[in-house]
Motif scaffolding. Sequence first.
Motif, PDB file in Angstrom:
ATOM      1  N   ASN A 100     -16.560 -26.667 -25.999  1.00  0.00           N
ATOM      2  CA  ASN A 100     -15.497 -25.901 -25.358  1.00  0.00           C
ATOM      3  C   ASN A 100     -14.396 -26.793 -24.810  1.00  0.00           C
ATOM      4  OD1 ASN A 100     -15.571 -23.008 -25.396  1.00  0.00           O
ATOM      5  ND2 ASN A 100     -17.542 -23.148 -24.384  1.00  0.00           N
ATOM      6  N   LEU A 101     -14.716 -28.045 -24.530  1.00  0.00           N
ATOM      7  CA  LEU A 101     -13.678 -28.980 -24.082  1.00  0.00           C
ATOM      8  C   LEU A 101     -12.640 -29.170 -25.193  1.00  0.00           C
ATOM      9  CD1 LEU A 101     -12.546 -30.908 -21.993  1.00  0.00           C
ATOM     10  CD2 LEU A 101     -14.066 -32.684 -22.884  1.00  0.00           C
ATOM     11  N   GLY A 119     -10.902 -25.707 -25.756  1.00  0.00           N
ATOM     12  CA  GLY A 119      -9.888 -25.432 -24.747  1.00  0.00           C
ATOM     13  C   GLY A 119      -8.603 -26.201 -25.002  1.00  0.00           C
ATOM     14  N   TYR A 120      -8.749 -27.455 -25.416  1.00  0.00           N
ATOM     15  CA  TYR A 120      -7.555 -28.244 -25.736  1.00  0.00           C
ATOM     16  C   TYR A 120      -6.824 -27.652 -26.937  1.00  0.00           C
ATOM     17  CZ  TYR A 120      -4.609 -32.007 -27.433  1.00  0.00           C
ATOM     18  OH  TYR A 120      -3.543 -32.732 -27.888  1.00  0.00           O
ATOM     19  N   VAL A 142      -9.551 -31.035 -11.538  1.00  0.00           N
ATOM     20  CA  VAL A 142     -10.908 -31.485 -11.854  1.00  0.00           C
ATOM     21  C   VAL A 142     -11.576 -32.145 -10.648  1.00  0.00           C
ATOM     22  CG1 VAL A 142     -12.244 -33.087 -13.284  1.00  0.00           C
ATOM     23  CG2 VAL A 142     -10.422 -31.728 -14.301  1.00  0.00           C
ATOM     24  N   HIS A 181      -3.635 -24.765 -17.337  1.00  0.00           N
ATOM     25  CA  HIS A 181      -4.821 -25.606 -17.518  1.00  0.00           C
ATOM     26  C   HIS A 181      -6.066 -24.778 -17.838  1.00  0.00           C
ATOM     27  CE1 HIS A 181      -2.418 -28.871 -16.138  1.00  0.00           C
ATOM     28  NE2 HIS A 181      -2.445 -28.554 -14.860  1.00  0.00           N
ATOM     29  N   LYS A 189      -8.293 -25.908 -20.890  1.00  0.00           N
ATOM     30  CA  LYS A 189      -8.918 -27.225 -20.692  1.00  0.00           C
ATOM     31  C   LYS A 189      -9.989 -27.166 -19.611  1.00  0.00           C
ATOM     32  CE  LYS A 189      -4.853 -29.185 -20.024  1.00  0.00           C
ATOM     33  NZ  LYS A 189      -3.912 -28.151 -20.480  1.00  0.00           N
ATOM     34  N   GLY A 248     -12.948 -25.165 -20.854  1.00  0.00           N
ATOM     35  CA  GLY A 248     -13.681 -25.992 -21.795  1.00  0.00           C
ATOM     36  C   GLY A 248     -14.465 -27.104 -21.117  1.00  0.00           C
ATOM     37  N   LEU A 249     -13.847 -27.732 -20.109  1.00  0.00           N
ATOM     38  CA  LEU A 249     -14.508 -28.846 -19.429  1.00  0.00           C
ATOM     39  C   LEU A 249     -15.730 -28.383 -18.659  1.00  0.00           C
ATOM     40  CD1 LEU A 249     -14.489 -31.844 -18.711  1.00  0.00           C
ATOM     41  CD2 LEU A 249     -13.012 -31.308 -16.763  1.00  0.00           C
ATOM     42  N   SER A 257     -18.411 -27.555 -21.096  1.00  0.00           N
ATOM     43  CA  SER A 257     -18.930 -28.751 -21.768  1.00  0.00           C
ATOM     44  C   SER A 257     -19.901 -29.517 -20.869  1.00  0.00           C
ATOM     45  CB  SER A 257     -17.774 -29.666 -22.177  1.00  0.00           C
ATOM     46  OG  SER A 257     -16.939 -29.033 -23.108  1.00  0.00           O
TER      47      SER A 257
END
Length: 508
Positions: free
Chosen positions: A85-86, A89-90, A279, A423, A426, A429-430, A433
């Motif tokens: 997903n990281l 997402g990007y 983050v 964002h 991302k 996804g982060l 992930s």
Amino acid sequence: MQGQEVGTRVLYRLTLASGMLECLCFAGVVFGYASLVFVLKADKYFGQLCDTVPGTNLTSTDCSRQDEMFSLVFTIASFLNNFLNLVNGYLFDRFGTMVTRLLGICLYTTGTLLVAFSSAAFSELLFPALSSIAVGGILLLLTNMQVGNLFPARRSTIITLYNGAFDSSAAVFLIIKVLYEQGISLRSSFIVLSVCSIIHLVRTFLLMPRTHIPYPLPEYYTYGVNCGKANAYSVEQFEGMRGGAMTESSGRDNTLAPAPEDGTEDRDSANVASFRSCVLSWFFLWHLLWLSIMQLRHYLFIGTLNSMLNRLANNDADLVSQYTNAFAFTQLCGVLCAPWNGLIMDRHKGKPLAPGETEQEADLRSSSLSLFLTSLQCLLFSVCASIRNLPLQYFTFVIQVLNRSFLYGGNAAFISIAFPACHFGKLYGLVMSISAVVSLLQYPCFALVKGALGGDPFFVDIALTLLTLLVFIHPIYIFIHCRKLARHREDSTQTEATNDSKLAESKL
């Protein structure tokens, strides 16, 4: 102009309904894996791993190594479902909806075809097949969650509804299991799923935008094959106007700064919190812990469900089939449970805001109750799953699907509330992930149960139940943060009132 408004409203509703069917029938089928395992065992997949154990009167079969291999297939698929997903997402933030969906459709179709043409002799094809289905499905969900932007008053409700439909699609493998018992082969069922990819392609070009759906939504915003230049110009003009208006930060946590949408990151990057600051914020870190622990609990439960039912039912195949069907049927209820979470988050919509309170702060305040209820559900689910009683597992299935629908819908909704929208892909996804890396612990847990614990998962279940207590930190932190913001506003209001009265007295 009225005709244009009616046309866009119809387009929005078609997008909403078709997205609902896509998530409900395709996106999350991999989480019905327990039903698929029943069929795969009947077709002798990994059957060479079963060992014959001679007994005194009867010869029994030990298939623990087969169970371990099936668990590994699901572990890898669920890991990639989240870990990639990281990258997903990007791709979504960088290239938009169309490119992301085409990649997802390609992976999904590849996965279903691999299952269709696999056999007991080529059991290893299950590894790339289930992983491709999982990753392709989450890409479809990722692109569909932005549909909530089309309905601002019910944005969180729609996001959670789609996530609930994603969970309920696990029942598709139950349908395949029932069809198999009626004589329909596994190959035929998966070929039908492959052909259905044509529907996804049609929806990609007719009912979804090429890039992103902005939020807030411009007037008469449209998309699809009939999207003209005037509409695109209006959207860009609208985003440019938003850039100067959205510089205000709410309180001391800079992750609450509102953000422009869809392609304006470079132009207005100075107006929003940076990706790095998001983050490194406590919001993100506590949310990551919250999601990772509960997801690990759910993945371990799903991945070991078949072996657990065999143990509790004393390997009675009919009884195991009955409970497997019950579990799959409860997954259908995810789409009914998830909107309640969205309604909890949207309960303040339409009500007047407190003096000095922004709409984003009000959204965050409403999310704290949702996060707490989700944590409480997971604790109850973990306790019930730890009790070695077969009839109790009916109730465990109900709590599991309720908690799972709250978990993933609440995860996406919270990220959309607490962080800048530019964002979203991302950050979503982060967090998925990193939580996927944590979910890899399910396999050593399974190996520990099969090995040192002699097949009894009681101590692992107790450890996970105690670990679940940590998830309450997240809602408590959000609640305290909102209280501090409210107290700060009250102090500011009182200070302003005092200064005004002193100024009035000095003039007198």
